[in-house]
Design a protein around this motif. Structure first.
Motif, short mmCIF file in Angstrom:
data_model
loop_
_atom_site.label_atom_id
_atom_site.label_comp_id
_atom_site.label_asym_id
_atom_site.label_seq_id
_atom_site.Cartn_x
_atom_site.Cartn_y
_atom_site.Cartn_z
N THR A 204 0.83 -1.21 0.00
CA THR A 204 0.00 0.00 0.00
C THR A 204 0.86 1.26 0.00
N LYS A 205 2.12 1.15 0.39
CA LYS A 205 3.03 2.30 0.42
C LYS A 205 3.88 2.39 -0.84
N GLN A 206 3.57 1.55 -1.84
CA GLN A 206 4.32 1.54 -3.09
C GLN A 206 5.81 1.30 -2.86
N VAL A 207 6.11 0.35 -1.98
CA VAL A 207 7.48 -0.09 -1.78
C VAL A 207 7.68 -1.35 -2.62
N GLU A 208 8.72 -1.33 -3.43
CA GLU A 208 9.04 -2.50 -4.24
C GLU A 208 9.89 -3.45 -3.40
N PHE A 209 9.56 -4.75 -3.43
CA PHE A 209 10.41 -5.67 -2.69
C PHE A 209 10.43 -7.05 -3.33
N TYR A 210 11.62 -7.65 -3.24
CA TYR A 210 11.89 -8.96 -3.81
C TYR A 210 12.20 -9.92 -2.66
N LEU A 211 11.45 -11.01 -2.58
CA LEU A 211 11.68 -12.04 -1.57
C LEU A 211 12.34 -13.24 -2.22
N LYS A 212 13.04 -14.03 -1.40
CA LYS A 212 13.74 -15.22 -1.86
C LYS A 212 14.71 -14.90 -3.01
N ASP A 213 15.38 -13.76 -2.85
CA ASP A 213 16.36 -13.33 -3.85
C ASP A 213 17.50 -12.60 -3.14
N GLY A 214 18.70 -12.77 -3.63
CA GLY A 214 19.86 -12.14 -3.01
C GLY A 214 20.69 -11.40 -4.04
N VAL A 215 21.72 -10.69 -3.57
CA VAL A 215 22.59 -9.91 -4.44
C VAL A 215 23.78 -10.77 -4.84
N SER A 216 24.09 -10.79 -6.15
CA SER A 216 25.25 -11.53 -6.64
C SER A 216 26.42 -10.59 -6.91
N ALA A 217 26.13 -9.32 -7.25
CA ALA A 217 27.22 -8.38 -7.54
C ALA A 217 26.67 -6.96 -7.60
N PHE A 218 27.60 -6.01 -7.42
CA PHE A 218 27.32 -4.59 -7.66
C PHE A 218 28.25 -4.13 -8.77
N ALA A 219 27.75 -3.27 -9.66
CA ALA A 219 28.59 -2.77 -10.75
C ALA A 219 28.18 -1.34 -11.10
N ARG A 220 29.14 -0.55 -11.52
CA ARG A 220 28.90 0.84 -11.91
C ARG A 220 28.35 0.90 -13.33
N LYS A 221 27.32 1.73 -13.51
CA LYS A 221 26.77 2.01 -14.84
C LYS A 221 26.63 3.51 -14.97
N ASP A 222 27.67 4.13 -15.51
CA ASP A 222 27.72 5.59 -15.61
C ASP A 222 27.57 6.19 -14.21
N GLU A 223 26.52 6.98 -14.01
CA GLU A 223 26.33 7.64 -12.72
C GLU A 223 25.52 6.80 -11.74
N ARG A 224 25.07 5.65 -12.18
CA ARG A 224 24.21 4.83 -11.32
C ARG A 224 24.92 3.53 -10.94
N LEU A 225 24.36 2.87 -9.93
CA LEU A 225 24.90 1.62 -9.44
C LEU A 225 23.95 0.49 -9.82
N SER A 226 24.47 -0.55 -10.44
CA SER A 226 23.67 -1.70 -10.83
C SER A 226 23.74 -2.75 -9.73
N VAL A 227 22.57 -3.13 -9.22
CA VAL A 227 22.47 -4.20 -8.23
C VAL A 227 22.00 -5.45 -8.97
N GLN A 228 22.88 -6.42 -9.07
CA GLN A 228 22.58 -7.64 -9.82
C GLN A 228 22.14 -8.74 -8.85
N LEU A 229 20.94 -9.26 -9.07
CA LEU A 229 20.36 -10.25 -8.17
C LEU A 229 20.64 -11.67 -8.66
N GLN A 230 20.55 -12.60 -7.73
CA GLN A 230 20.80 -14.00 -8.05
C GLN A 230 19.78 -14.56 -9.03
N SER A 231 18.60 -13.95 -9.08
CA SER A 231 17.55 -14.39 -9.99
C SER A 231 17.81 -13.94 -11.42
N GLY A 232 18.80 -13.07 -11.62
CA GLY A 232 19.08 -12.53 -12.94
C GLY A 232 18.57 -11.12 -13.14
N ARG A 233 17.73 -10.65 -12.22
CA ARG A 233 17.23 -9.28 -12.31
C ARG A 233 18.37 -8.29 -12.08
#
Length: 830
Positions: A204-233
């Motif tokens: 109801t608060k428009q919070v996005e959330f992913y369950l049963k998923d973890g972070v596999s890596a972080f990577a720089r994309k220009d001025e933003r940070l890419s959070v790469q999840l174990q699910s491939g997202r």
């Protein structure tokens, strides 16, 4: 003169230092802190970042200067103890400002190293946009980043108490917030069905959330940070908060040869001594036997650390006179509008320990329902099946959650039972509670389960049963059933069960459910006392079942978001040459205080006044409206633009749709081929039956259906005027007139009328619950287009004239009724 050395400040170390001084004015007390702050409100750090706490200085409970001035404690900040020499009874110290090292002796040593955030070895984890939150320095870094970089999106890794508090505060700063959690739920101390309620609130608060998923890596994309999840997202963001968890910081004590428990904490005895009698330990780093399981556990909470500091000081100065009982991990957190609290052991912890237990869930209101502003809560307790010994509790709601969990925690820590919950004497007045407080009520229900008066079944067990062997019995009203139910369930309203016992199979296990469990309990008692053997009540009712069986996560909601001129974030594509405010004409209506189906009826009435494309913003306090408005829109074809909850008030925006013209091959609208109307023959003038007919009629009318009520024989009494004109009647007509109710206000209950007392009680109950009177329901029905027909033949027999009937009632015969019945897919006889 004794010399006491303390390693670490904050809750435990600073409390021990202050207590030592109060007990021993002449002792030399030295406190080492490797950071710049010795005592700060670490629990308040997220709220400073979010702006709720506006002054940084308020986080600093004590400064080194104030501590020295009042307590005469030698506070040495920016100085880290790097080694403990137990044989010499000295510590080695590194001064981070001068880089010099030196030793300091002690008579008694207190270690309070705390816990450190878990930071796994993930690629890119040292990016400058990735933060952890442990102390004031961490807070300053996050605050500075937010103030200077103005991030629009943040990712919180980990959905524990701190993670959700950070999500709320970043959301408050105007960011889109995404939560990533490896487990299947948020807030690990909660059981799944309780966490599910938090999941639905986050949506109801428009919070996005992913369950049963973890972070596999972080990577720089220009001025933003890419959070790469174990699910491939892949999530692109501006800011990351790591809140995966903490672990005891024990490197120093481990190197000194102090004994550690299996879980990695510093092992202490009941006096909080380590295996070295001159070294005491306290705070997040210690491991102590749990009061229920007896196994060594850590407790990462400020309350226990403060208590431990006081006990350690007493035992150092006065001898080992005070014993620590341990902590049951009583915790609480604010998650947007709701409060989430827990104490003791959860069901999954009890299963893990092999401890037999029973649990039960109740729902209710924060205070007396007749006093304005009552808001819902959910309470789960866990207890021993035979003795009722209390094991744990979890509670979610809007008001009064803290005091209830504190009461339960007190009973639990004193080895109490569900019977102690019944006996709690609480402060009662309508604005604060009910005569039977939720804590008392939980105890009463638990006793019913232990004694066998009630057999409970939980949502998970129901979902695993074979459908052929059970009968799911929904004892809610038909309107509630229509808006959502467990698939395959039989709907018999609780007040009709005695009349419809033959419709319930006796050779199957009966699973009874209502909205929250109360009506289900009444239905179970009726069935059990009529010879039904296998009868179970669904714990928490349909509310808990729905929360747990619906989709839990909330993915990909920010794919098409943009920031408009009003600085708000909207989903979809921005409109050209127009601000959001001017796009759609919106009307507002307040339905707060109305009970189901009142808010939906109000919605139907108000939406009918709009033109296609216009919007209605409706507010309601009935918690069921959150789901009901979605179901109503699905049934009627109107568009639910948004639905939100703020401090217990639900706000929905509905856009009126154009009439559907879905054509078939012959060019005839498909909807027109099928019967859609609803008809009822109202034969009885019992107050409860009259209510049922009007509730069903108004519910169907609110969904756009054409409804006809055909009043015959005693049913005519329902539609008589209150102030009737004088009419000439024959002898039989006069006799019938004296024996029958004069109008709807004089109707009697079919059961427990008690010479009119029952109907009077029912009217008062309806008034207290904001349920419309029969007279108001009749007027609402007529305003909603419900067609009311009085049977001419019955009028003649009963001596009722047309002048006695309320305005708007038609007079017709059986043919008139049958014509409407031909157009209907539902025909009831009441």
């Amino acid at each position: 003169m004794a010399k006491y050395v303390i390693i670490g400040g904050v809750a435990g170390g600073a409390t021990a230092a202050a207590r030592l001084r109060r007990l021993d004015e002449h002792a030399e007390i030295i406190m080492f802190e490797r950071g710049p702050n010795i005592s700060y409100a670490n629990c308040g750090l997220p709220y400073y970042i979010g702006g709720t706490i506006t002054e940084r200085e308020k986080l600093l409970v004590q400064t080194p200067e104030s501590f020295r001035a009042r307590l005469n404690v030698d506070v040495r900040i920016m100085q880290e103890v790097t080694r403990i020499n137990r044989e010499e009874k000295t510590v080695e110290v590194l001064n981070h400002q001068t880089k010099a090292t030196y030793t300091e002796s002690y008579d008694k040593l207190v270690v309070s190293p705390g816990a450190e955030p878990v930071k796994p070895p993930i690629a890119g984890i040292n990016d400058p946009a990735i933060f952890t939150l442990r102390n004031v320095l961490d807070t300053d870094k996050i605050k500075s980043f937010c103030d200077t970089r103005k991030p629009s999106h943040a990712v919180v890794i980990g959905a524990g108490f701190i993670g959700l508090e950070m999500a709320e505060n970043l959301h408050k700063l105007g960011m889109n917030v995404t939560i990533v959690e490896m487990a299947s739920q948020v807030m690990a101390p909660l059981d799944y069905e309780m966490a599910a309620e938090v999941h639905q609130h986050l949506k109801t608060k428009q919070v996005e959330f992913y369950l049963k998923d973890g972070v596999s890596a972080f990577a720089r994309k220009d001025e933003r940070l890419s959070v790469q999840l174990q699910s491939g997202r892949e999530i692109e963001t501006d800011l990351v908060i790591l809140s995966i968890g903490v672990r005891p910081e024990t490197t120093l004590v481990k190197e000194a040869g102090l004994e550690l428990a299996e879980n990695g904490g510093i092992k202490v005895n009941s006096y909080l001594q380590t295996n070295d009698p001159d070294i005491y330990a306290l705070g997040d780093a210690i491991a102590f036997p749990h009061p229920i399981t007896g196994k060594y556990v850590n407790t990462y909470l400020a309350g226990p650390a403060n208590k431990q500091g006081r006990i350690v000081a007493d035992n150092i100065v006065l001898g080992n006179t005070r014993q620590y009982k341990g902590a049951i991990a009583t915790a609480i957190a604010k998650v947007f509008d709701i409060t989430v609290a827990s104490t003791g052991l959860s069901a999954k912890a009890l299963k893990r320990e092999g401890i037999e237990y029973i649990s039960n869930i109740i729902h209710g209101s924060s205070h007396a329902g007749y006093y304005p502003g009552a808001l819902p809560y959910t309470l789960k307790i866990l207890f021993q099946p035979k003795t009722g010994k209390l094991y744990g509790a979890q509670m979610i709601g809007y008001q009064g959650i803290d005091k209830r969990i504190d009461l339960i925690a007190t009973v639990l820590l004193n080895n109490g039972s569900i019977y102690d919950l019944q006996d709690i004497e609480h402060a009662y007045a309508p604005p604060y509670s009910s005569a039977k407080d939720p804590v008392n009520q939980a105890g009463y229900v638990a006793e019913n389960i232990i004694t066998g008066r009630l057999k409970n079944i939980n949502w998970k067990d129901v979902s695993q049963l074979h459908a052929a062997n059970i009968c799911l019995l929904d004892v809610r009203t038909p309107e509630e059933h229509a808006l959502g139910h467990i698939e395959g369930s039989l709907n018999i309203e609780v007040d009709k069960i005695r009349e419809q016992l033959d419709e319930i199979p006796r050779d199957k296990k009966i699973i009874v459910y209502c909205g929250v469990g109360i009506r289900g309990y009444f239905a179970c008692r009726i069935l059990m006392q009529h010879g039904f053997e296998e009868v179970y009540n669904l714990s928490g009712g349909y509310k808990t079942y729905e929360h747990t069986t619906c989709k839990q996560s909330n993915e990909d909601i920010f794919e098409s978001s943009y920031i408009a001129k009003d600085d708000h974030i909207y989903r979809g594509k921005p409109a050209d040459n127009a601000s959001i405010d001017n796009l759609v004409k919106t009307f507002e209506v307040d339905a707060c205080g109305l009970q189901c189906p009142g808010p939906i009826l109000k919605l139907k009435t108000e939406i009918g006044k709009l033109q296609p494309g216009e919007r209605l913003l409706q507010k309601a306090s009935d918690p069921g409206f959150m789901k009901d408005v979605q179901s109503w829109c699905n049934i009627t074809g109107n568009k639910l633009v948004s639905v939100d909850s703020n401090e217990g008030i639900i706000t929905a925006v509905i856009e009126k749709a154009a009439p559907k013209q879905v054509a078939n091959m012959q060019g005839i609208p498909v909807a027109a081929q099928l019967p859609q109307n609803k008809t009822m023959v109202v034969f009885s003038d019992d107050m409860d039956r009259a209510l049922a007919s009007l509730v069903i009629a108004n519910g169907a009318a609110s969904m756009g259906k054409e409804v006809t009520l055909f009043y015959t024989f005693w049913g005519l009494n329902i539609i008589k005027k209150t102030h009737k004109p004088k009419v000439e009647k024959d002898l039989m007509g006069k006799m019938f007139g004296k024996m029958m109710p004069g109008d709807a206000g004089k109707l009697k209950l079919s059961k427990m009328n008690m010479l009119g007392m029952g109907s009077l009680m029912m009217k008062k109950r309806m008034l207290s619950k904001n349920v419309d009177s029969i007279e108001d329901m009749i007027r609402t029905a007529i305003d909603n287009g419900v067609r009311m027909i009085a049977c001419q033949m019955s009028m003649d027999v009963m001596g009722v004239s047309a002048e006695e009937l309320i305005d708007g009632v038609e007079i017709g015969g059986v043919a008139t009724y049958l014509e409407e019945a031909e157009k209907s897919n539902l025909n009831l006889f009441i």
